[in-house]
Scaffold this motif. Structure first.
Motif, short mmCIF file in Angstrom:
data_model
loop_
_atom_site.label_atom_id
_atom_site.label_comp_id
_atom_site.label_asym_id
_atom_site.label_seq_id
_atom_site.Cartn_x
_atom_site.Cartn_y
_atom_site.Cartn_z
N LEU A 6 0.83 -1.21 0.00
CA LEU A 6 0.00 0.00 0.00
C LEU A 6 0.86 1.26 0.00
O LEU A 6 0.58 2.22 -0.71
N LYS A 7 1.92 1.23 0.80
CA LYS A 7 2.81 2.40 0.82
C LYS A 7 3.45 2.60 -0.55
O LYS A 7 3.60 3.75 -1.00
N ALA A 8 3.82 1.50 -1.19
CA ALA A 8 4.42 1.61 -2.53
C ALA A 8 3.43 2.26 -3.49
O ALA A 8 3.79 3.11 -4.31
N LEU A 9 2.15 1.88 -3.37
CA LEU A 9 1.17 2.45 -4.29
C LEU A 9 1.00 3.95 -4.07
O LEU A 9 0.85 4.71 -5.03
N VAL A 10 1.03 4.36 -2.81
CA VAL A 10 0.87 5.79 -2.53
C VAL A 10 1.97 6.61 -3.22
O VAL A 10 1.73 7.72 -3.70
N ASP A 11 3.18 6.05 -3.28
CA ASP A 11 4.30 6.78 -3.87
C ASP A 11 4.52 6.46 -5.34
O ASP A 11 5.42 7.01 -5.97
#
Lengths: 464, 464
Positions: free
Chosen positions: A298-303
């Motif tokens: 999820l963090k990867a998707l945000v960035d």
């Protein structure tokens, strides 16, 4: 003494340390040995439990308290004591433990691992289990994030109707809504059901989409969104389908497909970032017990950048790997979940928009591209799930839209109000739909839609 | 050149003065004389219109533009010029006016006063009229205020189901939801309709309240609220009843009736203050055209103390003025709108809570008071409208609740899951219901519920 919520203590324990506090909550675990006992208390204000220490020489009902069952509601007053050496950062040393509401030995949520199937059978109690405490709080936080996102951007929240008398949605099987007698409905002379005697004077159904009404609102307010329940009477007993689910449908005027994709990307990033920030304990729980790579993904998707490929390019890519797939790949085919996931997970390794689908596999209202074969549609595919969002630029040209309606054997007269939007100041506009439950499944790693809806309605099931 | 929303210009005109800007919107009025023309443009971003000046010697399609009809969508680029002497603070001197979507002479929303009845007949276009532009924006802002209020207080937003298989709501006539054949439903051997073949395997309806399910969630999260559609199949063709409307139902654990009243009071004040702050133009419009005393009355309520009187005391007061009323007043009677308004407008001259009603006129789940005759119910009455909110402390005592269910001739077995909430850690708890449309009517001064719902559903009407 005024009750303090457990979340308040965890948020700022320094304000309460070495002080008397009163808390109320439900007993999650309880144990004792001789003159000393421990209970974990949860009051629903946060995911964390509060440890209570109770001693025979300090409270006047020690024996009674040791017999409290899991699930009991209690109010405790005592000293807040920091415990830097222990697992929990602080605990309460009780001066008094008052029973607010007893529980019993046959409380179904004893401290042990329960199957999701069993927990579904006690949907009225399962919000007290860790998994559902986490799921439904994330659901609530994500819902607020959506309202906050659109509010910050000046969108008007439009309440489109659920009961519809309109025939022109056509996106799936619908539930009939009626007050006619089920066994002996009034009949017309020709033997057909006399719907003029039904509540609304005609046949009505539960809506499958608020889009067409949202377009009416967008042609006045410029930017609107819906967020409400939607219904499908499809007899599909899968982990991804519910008969009643919540959907978000924004609609933007003076905007094309590129702006629509930007909006979809920004919204998804916003909601994920907000939940990650607001629900760290819940997300850590899901990461531990449902999907070890969840938070990282999820963090990867945000960035992440979002890739963009046309349907035609996507088919060319997929055809080079057709041996990987169960379903055939050819120009004109509808993309299956395996194709979508291959694109986002293997080819692009990031979220990807696929655009410009063949008109035959998309809805009548999508804007025809200049090639005459494809429409300005977009699907957002994300790793781990495939399609998360589907949208399009809408056909704003009256004559093109009328021609398409006729081409599909439908009657433009049935769409007269929708066509009016093109007769009177129609502008280019676009929008998309996001199934809220699918997003919650994506955020939590929970794999069955029945477990992200508080009281799910699926084929054969409408309990509570 | 990137488009700027009209609201952005009004919010900070200094950032744009004497600059080139591009705006898009719909033509609300247009007039010209010889080589000079004016149009008012609205893009839905705010209530205000933007004045565009177009001149024959400056744009290359002057003749064409003078023929644009009201309702046309246009994009204008030009200089933003401050006009401190004029009615409007600034205007755009156009370099170009591009037609995005034409309108026509038969556009139904020409600049004149239309009847509300006529506007209801064009619900797909009426959001463009001033009244509905104001109403639906206020609706959106009030909805956000409600989410914001509960979010700030740590409430969990609970999505309770709309399709219900539960028989235990009993608060009005319900719509049946079905996929059975309307004319020839499958029958059992005894000739009754075979609901085992219906979609959910049993009869289902549209919910009249999410309260009972919200109580399940409150017993886990402590504080929850619902905000979603609710349905009544009542054949009442009034200005105050719709078949589909939105309702807010908070539910709080470890709380009694006094805390319930505080919550209701705080919520109403919060929403009114938020709308007054966020929608000054819309509220001024309503104050000018719908109710001259509106803003003053709402502001007074935000700052007002709320009175509190028991039902028994209220009856004593009303009995002293019984000649004023059409309906008789006596202990045990249900208060009519005229009684409620007399109390809040004439007697207390401020909002008032009436509490502790006879159990016979209230719902089975309300907590029995020690007198054995009254229940811990509360109604909030406000000047100008009467009842705005109804709530109660819920009966948490298993044996009292079971006895009440039996007393009313109902079967406790039908309520087993609801009774479970009392078997397993039941605590004192309370909640209330607020009809969202009634609140919007109160805030706007609009007197017909059909005019605060974008696409109203009432007896005989389910258009769009």
């Amino acid at each position: 003494m005024a009750r303090v919520e457990i979340k308040t203590l965890f948020d700022d324990v320094s304000a309460y340390q070495e002080q008397k506090v009163t808390v109320s909550g439900w007993v999650k675990t309880i144990r004792d040995s001789k003159a000393l006992g421990f209970m974990e208390l949860n009051d629903g204000s946060c995911f964390k439990n509060l440890q209570i220490v109770f001693e025979d020489n300090r409270i006047d009902n020690f024996k009674e308290v040791t017999k409290f069952n899991v699930g009991s509601a209690v109010t405790v007053t005592g000293d807040l004591v920091l415990t830097p050496q222990a697992k929990q950062p602080f605990e309460i040393h009780a001066d008094s433990v008052v029973l607010e509401g007893a529980s019993s030995n046959d409380y179904p949520l004893q401290k042990k691992r329960h199957s999701m199937e069993f927990l579904r059978s006690i949907a009225h109690l399962r919000p007290r289990a860790n998994t559902f405490s986490a799921v439904f709080r994330v659901r609530s936080v994500a819902a607020f994030a959506i309202h906050k996102f659109f509010n910050e951007r000046g969108f008007v929240y439009a309440h489109t109707p659920l009961i519809t008398g309109s025939d022109c949605e056509g996106a799936g099987e619908m539930f009939r809504v009626t007050t006619l007698d089920a066994k002996n409905p009034p009949l017309c002379e020709d033997g057909s059901v006399d719907y003029s005697q039904d509540f609304f004077g005609k046949p009505t159904s539960l809506t499958v989409s608020g889009q067409l009404e949202a377009e009416c609102m967008a042609m006045a307010f410029g930017k609107v969104y819906t967020f409400g329940p939607t219904f499908r009477a499809e007899n599909s007993n899968t982990t991804r389908h519910a008969a009643e689910f919540w959907m978000i449908e924004p609609e933007i005027a003076f905007a094309d497909l590129a702006q629509d994709m930007e909006l979809a990307r920004d919204m998804v990033k916003y909601v994920l970032a907000y939940v990650l920030e607001q629900c760290p304990d819940e997300m850590q729980f899901f990461n531990n017990f449902f999907d070890k790579g969840l938070i990282e993904r999820l963090k990867a998707l945000v960035d992440s950048e979002f890739a963009h490929v046309t349907y035609t390019e996507a088919i060319e890519i997929l055809e080079q790997h057709k041996e990987q797939f169960d379903y055939p790949v050819y120009w004109g085919c509808d993309l299956q979940s395996e194709h979508e996931r291959y694109l986002t997970e293997q080819v692009f390794k990031c979220p990807v928009f696929v655009t410009d689908y063949p008109k035959e596999i998309k809805a009548f209202y999508m804007r025809l591209n200049d090639d005459g074969k494809t429409v300005a549609a977009m699907d957002m595919l994300v790793p781990g799930i495939g399609e998360l969002i589907g949208g399009s630029q809408r056909e704003e040209r009256l004559e093109v839209l009328e021609a398409r309606i006729r081409e599909l054997g439908m009657d433009p007269e049935d769409y007269s109000w929708y066509l009016d939007l093109r007769r009177f100041g129609g502008t280019k506009h676009a929008g998309f739909g996001l199934g809220f439950e699918r997003m919650i499944m994506y955020i939590t790693g929970v794999s069955n839609i029945r477990d992200v809806l508080p009281f799910p309605r699926t084929t054969g099931t409408a309990e509570y």
